[in-house]
Design a protein around this motif. Structure first.
Motif: not given
Length: 311
Positions: A284-311
């Motif tokens: 098990t890489m990460e336990k369900a229900g706990k803070p996740s480095r995988w999901n945090t990394l993926r969410a941050i890079r998604v949000l950063r990308h679209f902040e830069r590419n909204k126009n």
């Protein structure tokens, strides 16, 4: 936590996380970290489970999630070095022994006539990433292109139950595979692939990434659960991460999905693993229900990308 503290927390994770944080959030491609993935942490653990015959688990697709197929997908998502010798040997072995009559990859001895669209997409993803010769992958590309549905997407059930509407599960797997094939610099049926990618992306966007195009209701509540690893299953973060990886610009039809992602952020600025798909795992890489480095990394890079590419 503030932004700097979140980065520090991410960089305390597995070396595969460290590599992607430097590459995607800090703008530095630390090849030294990528090379360490095979010898440390999760990468080392996955590789240690490889059997002398070149397989993981019992065979190519059994059992979930410790089979050769899903382990190779995990290693690709860790961003193991694309030149890793043993991984390349295992992929070559699959191509030699597991081709179906339709040119795709068969799941087992009883499925020699038809391959599976989802599996072909996932296989094309990691086989392209690990620099498999283009010629060896052409029949898989052909098999996928033959499965485009009238609505622009894909559905693995066409060969089993005659589905008439595309599936988000199947479509995201195929998109990831076709995109990785082109990213590798391969030119086979380049225009046809580009057209297929465009139509499949539009299929996802018509559904605003998780809503019925007819009723506007949520298609499946599971699409909103941020599971990792994703396996063959679709969720909104996987979809948005594909769009950022493919460097697509903001589309207003992504808005509902991004709003959902933001709602799932913890007060500390992290995201949890919300679910784990049932099945055997190597570890098990990460336990369900706990803070996740995988999901945090993926969410941050998604949000950063679209902040830069909204126009």
């Amino acid at each position: 936590m503030d932004k700097e503290q979140i980065l520090e927390w991410l960089l305390k994770g597995d070396v595969s996380i460290q590599y992607q944080v430097y590459r995607d959030l800090l703008g530095t491609n630390r090849k030294d970290l990528q090379e360490r993935i095979a010898y440390e942490g999760w990468g080392k653990q996955f590789l240690s489970k490889r059997k002398p015959n070149g397989n993981w688990g019992d065979r190519f697709y059994q059992p979930k999630w410790i089979s050769t197929h899903y382990t190779l997908l995990d290693l690709r998502n860790l961003n193991l070095s694309p030149t890793h010798k043993l991984v390349k040997e295992s992929i070559a072995q699959v191509l030699k022994t597991s081709k179906a009559e339709d040119g795709g990859i068969q799941l087992g001895p009883s499925t020699s006539h038809h391959s599976d669209v989802c599996v072909n997409g996932m296989f094309l993803n990691y086989a392209s990433y690990f620099n498999t010769p283009e010629k060896e992958l052409q029949s898989i590309v052909d098999s996928l292109l033959n499965e485009i549905m009238p609505d622009g997407g894909f559905n693995c059930r066409t060969t089993r139950s005659g589905a008439s509407h595309s599936s988000l599960h199947s479509t995201i797997s195929v998109l990831e595979g076709l995109w990785e094939f082109q990213k590798a610099g391969f030119t086979y049926k380049k225009d046809d692939i580009s057209t297929a990618i465009k139509s499949a992306e539009e299929f996802m966007l018509i559904h605003r990434l998780f809503l019925s195009d007819r009723t506007g209701k949520i298609i499946r509540k599971d699409f909103l659960k941020l599971a990792y690893p994703s396996r063959w299953k679709y969720d909104i973060l996987r979809a948005l991460d594909y769009f950022q990886k493919a460097e697509r610009k903001w589309d207003k039809r992504m808005d509902d999905a991004v709003t959902m992602i933001l709602k799932k952020r913890n007060k500390e600025g992290t995201w949890n693993v919300q679910a784990a798909h049932p099945g055997k795992v190597h570890f098990t890489m990460e336990k369900a229900g706990k803070p996740s480095r995988w999901n945090t990394l993926r969410a941050i890079r998604v949000l950063r990308h679209f902040e830069r590419n909204k126009n």
